[in-house]
Write a protein that holds these residues in place. Structure first.
Motif, PDB file in Angstrom:
ATOM      1  N   SER A  77     -39.029  56.869  13.268  1.00  0.00           N
ATOM      2  CA  SER A  77     -38.584  56.164  12.057  1.00  0.00           C
ATOM      3  C   SER A  77     -39.239  56.740  10.805  1.00  0.00           C
ATOM      4  CB  SER A  77     -38.882  54.670  12.165  1.00  0.00           C
ATOM      5  OG  SER A  77     -40.271  54.449  12.283  1.00  0.00           O
ATOM      6  N   SER A  78     -40.481  57.221  10.947  1.00  0.00           N
ATOM      7  CA  SER A  78     -41.206  57.770   9.794  1.00  0.00           C
ATOM      8  C   SER A  78     -40.593  59.057   9.272  1.00  0.00           C
ATOM      9  CB  SER A  78     -42.667  58.008  10.168  1.00  0.00           C
ATOM     10  OG  SER A  78     -42.750  58.887  11.281  1.00  0.00           O
ATOM     11  N   SER A  79     -39.765  59.718  10.089  1.00  0.00           N
ATOM     12  CA  SER A  79     -39.179  60.996   9.671  1.00  0.00           C
ATOM     13  C   SER A  79     -37.742  60.853   9.190  1.00  0.00           C
ATOM     14  CB  SER A  79     -39.223  61.995  10.837  1.00  0.00           C
ATOM     15  OG  SER A  79     -38.402  61.542  11.903  1.00  0.00           O
ATOM     16  N   CYS A  80     -37.240  59.600   9.090  1.00  0.00           N
ATOM     17  CA  CYS A  80     -35.852  59.396   8.655  1.00  0.00           C
ATOM     18  C   CYS A  80     -35.827  58.386   7.522  1.00  0.00           C
ATOM     19  CB  CYS A  80     -34.990  58.920   9.832  1.00  0.00           C
ATOM     20  SG  CYS A  80     -33.214  58.936   9.443  1.00  0.00           S
ATOM     21  N   GLU A  81     -35.715  58.914   6.312  1.00  0.00           N
ATOM     22  CA  GLU A  81     -35.877  58.078   5.121  1.00  0.00           C
ATOM     23  C   GLU A  81     -34.705  57.136   4.870  1.00  0.00           C
ATOM     24  OE1 GLU A  81     -36.642  60.666   1.858  1.00  0.00           O
ATOM     25  OE2 GLU A  81     -38.585  61.344   2.629  1.00  0.00           O
ATOM     26  N   ILE A  82     -33.575  57.359   5.526  1.00  0.00           N
ATOM     27  CA  ILE A  82     -32.390  56.566   5.218  1.00  0.00           C
ATOM     28  C   ILE A  82     -32.436  55.168   5.823  1.00  0.00           C
ATOM     29  CG2 ILE A  82     -30.951  57.263   7.195  1.00  0.00           C
ATOM     30  CD1 ILE A  82     -28.596  57.435   5.188  1.00  0.00           C
ATOM     31  N   ILE A  83     -33.357  54.917   6.776  1.00  0.00           N
ATOM     32  CA  ILE A  83     -33.371  53.633   7.478  1.00  0.00           C
ATOM     33  C   ILE A  83     -33.692  52.486   6.523  1.00  0.00           C
ATOM     34  CG2 ILE A  83     -34.414  52.292   9.355  1.00  0.00           C
ATOM     35  CD1 ILE A  83     -35.175  54.928  10.706  1.00  0.00           C
ATOM     36  N   ASP A  84     -32.822  51.459   6.512  1.00  0.00           N
ATOM     37  CA  ASP A  84     -33.076  50.271   5.700  1.00  0.00           C
ATOM     38  C   ASP A  84     -34.320  49.537   6.203  1.00  0.00           C
ATOM     39  OD1 ASP A  84     -30.870  50.607   4.072  1.00  0.00           O
ATOM     40  OD2 ASP A  84     -29.565  49.289   5.241  1.00  0.00           O
ATOM     41  N   PRO A  85     -35.075  48.883   5.289  1.00  0.00           N
ATOM     42  CA  PRO A  85     -36.271  48.144   5.712  1.00  0.00           C
ATOM     43  C   PRO A  85     -35.989  47.140   6.835  1.00  0.00           C
ATOM     44  CG  PRO A  85     -36.231  48.313   3.330  1.00  0.00           C
ATOM     45  CD  PRO A  85     -34.918  48.874   3.823  1.00  0.00           C
ATOM     46  N   GLU A  86     -34.822  46.484   6.791  1.00  0.00           N
ATOM     47  CA  GLU A  86     -34.545  45.452   7.799  1.00  0.00           C
ATOM     48  C   GLU A  86     -34.324  46.019   9.193  1.00  0.00           C
ATOM     49  OE1 GLU A  86     -30.728  45.446   5.152  1.00  0.00           O
ATOM     50  OE2 GLU A  86     -32.869  45.915   4.913  1.00  0.00           O
ATOM     51  N   PHE A  87     -34.120  47.355   9.313  1.00  0.00           N
ATOM     52  CA  PHE A  87     -33.969  47.985  10.631  1.00  0.00           C
ATOM     53  C   PHE A  87     -35.235  48.760  11.044  1.00  0.00           C
ATOM     54  CE2 PHE A  87     -29.394  48.819   8.948  1.00  0.00           C
ATOM     55  CZ  PHE A  87     -29.049  47.488   9.113  1.00  0.00           C
ATOM     56  N   ASN A  88     -36.192  48.872  10.122  1.00  0.00           N
ATOM     57  CA  ASN A  88     -37.332  49.777  10.341  1.00  0.00           C
ATOM     58  C   ASN A  88     -38.520  49.020  10.944  1.00  0.00           C
ATOM     59  OD1 ASN A  88     -39.160  51.904  10.257  1.00  0.00           O
ATOM     60  ND2 ASN A  88     -38.404  52.642   8.289  1.00  0.00           N
ATOM     61  N   CYS A  89     -38.392  48.665  12.219  1.00  0.00           N
ATOM     62  CA  CYS A  89     -39.343  47.753  12.868  1.00  0.00           C
ATOM     63  C   CYS A  89     -40.749  48.331  12.976  1.00  0.00           C
ATOM     64  CB  CYS A  89     -38.831  47.389  14.256  1.00  0.00           C
ATOM     65  SG  CYS A  89     -37.136  46.770  14.216  1.00  0.00           S
ATOM     66  N   GLN A  90     -40.862  49.635  13.257  1.00  0.00           N
ATOM     67  CA  GLN A  90     -42.186  50.241  13.394  1.00  0.00           C
ATOM     68  C   GLN A  90     -42.931  50.227  12.057  1.00  0.00           C
ATOM     69  OE1 GLN A  90     -43.802  51.683  16.320  1.00  0.00           O
ATOM     70  NE2 GLN A  90     -42.279  50.338  17.243  1.00  0.00           N
ATOM     71  N   MET A  91     -42.237  50.522  10.983  1.00  0.00           N
ATOM     72  CA  MET A  91     -42.866  50.527   9.663  1.00  0.00           C
ATOM     73  C   MET A  91     -43.343  49.136   9.271  1.00  0.00           C
ATOM     74  SD  MET A  91     -41.346  51.780   5.965  1.00  0.00           S
ATOM     75  CE  MET A  91     -41.546  53.522   6.321  1.00  0.00           C
ATOM     76  N   TYR A  92     -42.602  48.105   9.728  1.00  0.00           N
ATOM     77  CA  TYR A  92     -42.944  46.743   9.321  1.00  0.00           C
ATOM     78  C   TYR A  92     -43.697  45.979  10.406  1.00  0.00           C
ATOM     79  CZ  TYR A  92     -40.566  47.636   5.018  1.00  0.00           C
ATOM     80  OH  TYR A  92     -40.233  48.163   3.794  1.00  0.00           O
ATOM     81  N   GLY A  93     -44.444  46.740  11.234  1.00  0.00           N
ATOM     82  CA  GLY A  93     -45.489  46.127  12.027  1.00  0.00           C
ATOM     83  C   GLY A  93     -45.157  45.746  13.454  1.00  0.00           C
ATOM     84  N   ARG A  94     -44.024  46.175  13.992  1.00  0.00           N
ATOM     85  CA  ARG A  94     -43.767  45.816  15.385  1.00  0.00           C
ATOM     86  C   ARG A  94     -44.831  46.470  16.270  1.00  0.00           C
ATOM     87  NH1 ARG A  94     -38.225  45.233  18.976  1.00  0.00           N
ATOM     88  NH2 ARG A  94     -39.329  45.036  20.964  1.00  0.00           N
ATOM     89  N   PRO A  95     -45.552  45.682  17.083  1.00  0.00           N
ATOM     90  CA  PRO A  95     -46.706  46.231  17.803  1.00  0.00           C
ATOM     91  C   PRO A  95     -46.357  46.986  19.085  1.00  0.00           C
ATOM     92  CG  PRO A  95     -46.541  43.869  18.212  1.00  0.00           C
ATOM     93  CD  PRO A  95     -45.456  44.209  17.223  1.00  0.00           C
ATOM     94  N   ASP A  96     -45.219  46.691  19.711  1.00  0.00           N
ATOM     95  CA  ASP A  96     -44.861  47.331  20.983  1.00  0.00           C
ATOM     96  C   ASP A  96     -43.893  48.479  20.741  1.00  0.00           C
ATOM     97  OD1 ASP A  96     -43.031  45.155  20.227  1.00  0.00           O
ATOM     98  OD2 ASP A  96     -41.897  45.763  21.996  1.00  0.00           O
ATOM     99  N   SER A  97     -43.800  49.391  21.723  1.00  0.00           N
ATOM    100  CA  SER A  97     -42.915  50.550  21.538  1.00  0.00           C
ATOM    101  C   SER A  97     -42.084  50.895  22.772  1.00  0.00           C
ATOM    102  CB  SER A  97     -43.742  51.780  21.138  1.00  0.00           C
ATOM    103  OG  SER A  97     -44.691  52.072  22.147  1.00  0.00           O
ATOM    104  N   ASP A  98     -42.236  50.158  23.854  1.00  0.00           N
ATOM    105  CA  ASP A  98     -41.454  50.465  25.060  1.00  0.00           C
ATOM    106  C   ASP A  98     -39.953  50.370  24.801  1.00  0.00           C
ATOM    107  OD1 ASP A  98     -43.693  50.979  26.509  1.00  0.00           O
ATOM    108  OD2 ASP A  98     -43.521  49.255  27.863  1.00  0.00           O
ATOM    109  N   TYR A  99     -39.538  49.485  23.891  1.00  0.00           N
ATOM    110  CA  TYR A  99     -38.104  49.310  23.603  1.00  0.00           C
ATOM    111  C   TYR A  99     -37.451  50.604  23.106  1.00  0.00           C
ATOM    112  CZ  TYR A  99     -39.049  49.230  18.570  1.00  0.00           C
ATOM    113  OH  TYR A  99     -39.417  49.572  17.289  1.00  0.00           O
ATOM    114  N   LEU A 100     -38.271  51.544  22.625  1.00  0.00           N
ATOM    115  CA  LEU A 100     -37.753  52.821  22.126  1.00  0.00           C
ATOM    116  C   LEU A 100     -37.372  53.773  23.257  1.00  0.00           C
ATOM    117  CD1 LEU A 100     -40.471  53.463  19.393  1.00  0.00           C
ATOM    118  CD2 LEU A 100     -38.105  52.760  18.986  1.00  0.00           C
ATOM    119  N   ARG A 101     -37.812  53.494  24.477  1.00  0.00           N
ATOM    120  CA  ARG A 101     -37.765  54.507  25.536  1.00  0.00           C
ATOM    121  C   ARG A 101     -36.827  54.150  26.683  1.00  0.00           C
ATOM    122  NH1 ARG A 101     -43.027  54.375  23.594  1.00  0.00           N
ATOM    123  NH2 ARG A 101     -43.550  56.305  22.506  1.00  0.00           N
ATOM    124  N   TYR A 102     -35.779  53.414  26.367  1.00  0.00           N
ATOM    125  CA  TYR A 102     -34.807  53.105  27.421  1.00  0.00           C
ATOM    126  C   TYR A 102     -33.545  53.937  27.238  1.00  0.00           C
ATOM    127  CZ  TYR A 102     -37.618  49.311  29.230  1.00  0.00           C
ATOM    128  OH  TYR A 102     -38.628  48.582  29.803  1.00  0.00           O
TER     129      TYR A 102
END
Length: 397
Positions: A77-102
């Protein structure tokens, strides 16, 4: 029996045979973009032809399960500037990351891995347009991030607007556009009142002409009530109504859209797809939550529903009722749109929503997920990347 001929006639015969052979080779090689998926336009639910496992004849693309895969996601997410804040979960503090790897695993085949450079080369000089609500915007931004990660040095340009935004990969002449039209049919403002015109789509439709790939979606706005409702009056048959049965309104609007597409879109040029309605996760009963859960929605969910789409049941949710209408209308089209049937596979992803990590929420909002969690949109990276992987397969396989 020997073949007898004069030197001249043999020479002519040989030249003709070589020409015929070269032409036949050319025909085998030269499958164009349009020819390549004309069969998708004719058959509503026909799946791309992929090599199936277990001697199955076809690949059931939208039936299967989610598999944990460390090679995902496609981008950060940090490398794609077009993402709206409401979709940018990692930037806004989501603590887990397993959901990214399915990774999505169809029941009897393997899904080809998305190849962004191949996508850009095959779409060179063409336009892909997402049309619909914020779920379409979610998917539009996902595709731009996936392509940008595959071609990180490509020159790009973004022209943001409302209702139309256009992102261009200049080196390839590829436009990836989003046209905001939550109902697909027109909404006009008359004397300060918003009129939802169930039988008119021409104003929106002017934007959709001469596009190479059109991907439509609708659904969520038809159910909005109160301050979230997107209209003041519904116009039908020349009469105005303050409200009407929402399923009947969706069906009438969808039929207007379908008739317009059948009449106005040149299907020899344009591939038309329809994105199935994206499910929400506001009711824990829909995924058989354990007794004693502290929240009533997607907040705190970190893994998909296990098993396969075939175990989910169906027919009970509002989304399922809407999908029956969408499915029926598309089947009745003269030239049915290709249905990107992602509802069931997305229903399994209760872990994929922004929840309370949706932009700049206040501490009070974050402390009250029952009221503030977004269980409708999806984190990026995340589930919409799989939608685009399925779009890629529908276009090129």
């Amino acid at each position: 029996m020997a073949l007898l001929c004069s030197q001249t006639s043999c020479s002519v015969f040989t030249s003709f045979f070589i020409l015929f052979f070269l032409l036949s080779l050319q025909c085998q090689k030269g499958t164009s973009f349009h020819h390549h998926h004309h069969h998708h336009e004719r058959v509503h639910h026909q799946k791309p032809i992929l090599k199936a496992n277990n001697n199955q004849s076809t690949c059931a693309l939208f039936v299967g399960s989610w598999v944990y895969d460390e090679s995902y996601p496609f981008y950060e997410s940090s490398s794609c500037e077009i993402i709206d804040p409401e979709f940018n979960c990692q930037m806004y503090g989501r603590p887990d990351s397993d959901y990214l790897r399915y990774r999505w695993k169809p029941l009897n085949c393997e899904l080809p891995r998305f190849n962004g450079v191949e996508f850009l080369l095959k779409m060179k000089g063409k336009t892909v347009m997402f049309v619909g609500d914020s779920l379409g915007r979610n998917q539009w931004q996902s595709l731009i991030c996936m392509l940008s990660a595959a071609a990180p040095h490509a020159q790009t340009q973004l022209v943001s607007g409302d209702p139309l935004s256009i992102f261009t990969f200049l080196d390839y002449g590829v436009n990836i556009s989003f046209h905001r039209a939550p109902y697909l049919v027109d909404v006009d403002v008359i004397q300060g009142k918003r009129i939802l015109r169930l039988e008119e789509v021409d104003k929106n439709g002017d934007t959709w002409k001469n596009v190479d790939v059109l991907l439509f979606n609708t659904g969520h706005w038809w159910s909005h009530q109160g301050s979230l409702q997107g209209w003041d009056y519904v116009e039908l048959g020349g009469k105005f109504y303050p409200d009407m049965d929402r399923m009947a309104a969706l069906e009438r609007g969808m039929k207007t859209w379908a008739n317009w597409v059948d009449t106005n879109i040149d299907r020899s040029r344009t591939q038309v797809l329809f994105q199935a309605i994206s499910p929400t996760h506001y009711n824990e009963n829909e995924w058989n939550a354990a007794v004693g859960m502290t929240t009533k929605n997607c907040y705190g969910e970190t893994a998909p529903i296990s098993g396969t789409t075939t175990n989910l049941g169906g027919g009970a949710t509002y989304t399922d009722q809407q999908m029956r209408i969408v499915d029926m209308v598309i089947r009745e089209m003269r030239d049915p749109a290709y249905l990107l049937d992602v509802t069931k596979l997305s229903e399994m992803r209760k872990d994929g929503h922004p929840s309370i990590y949706s932009g700049e929420l206040s501490p009070q909002q974050r402390a009250n997920p029952d009221q503030s969690a977004d269980c409708s949109h999806w984190c990026l990276p995340g589930l919409p990347d799989t939608w685009n992987q399925l779009l890629y397969v529908a276009l090129f396989y």
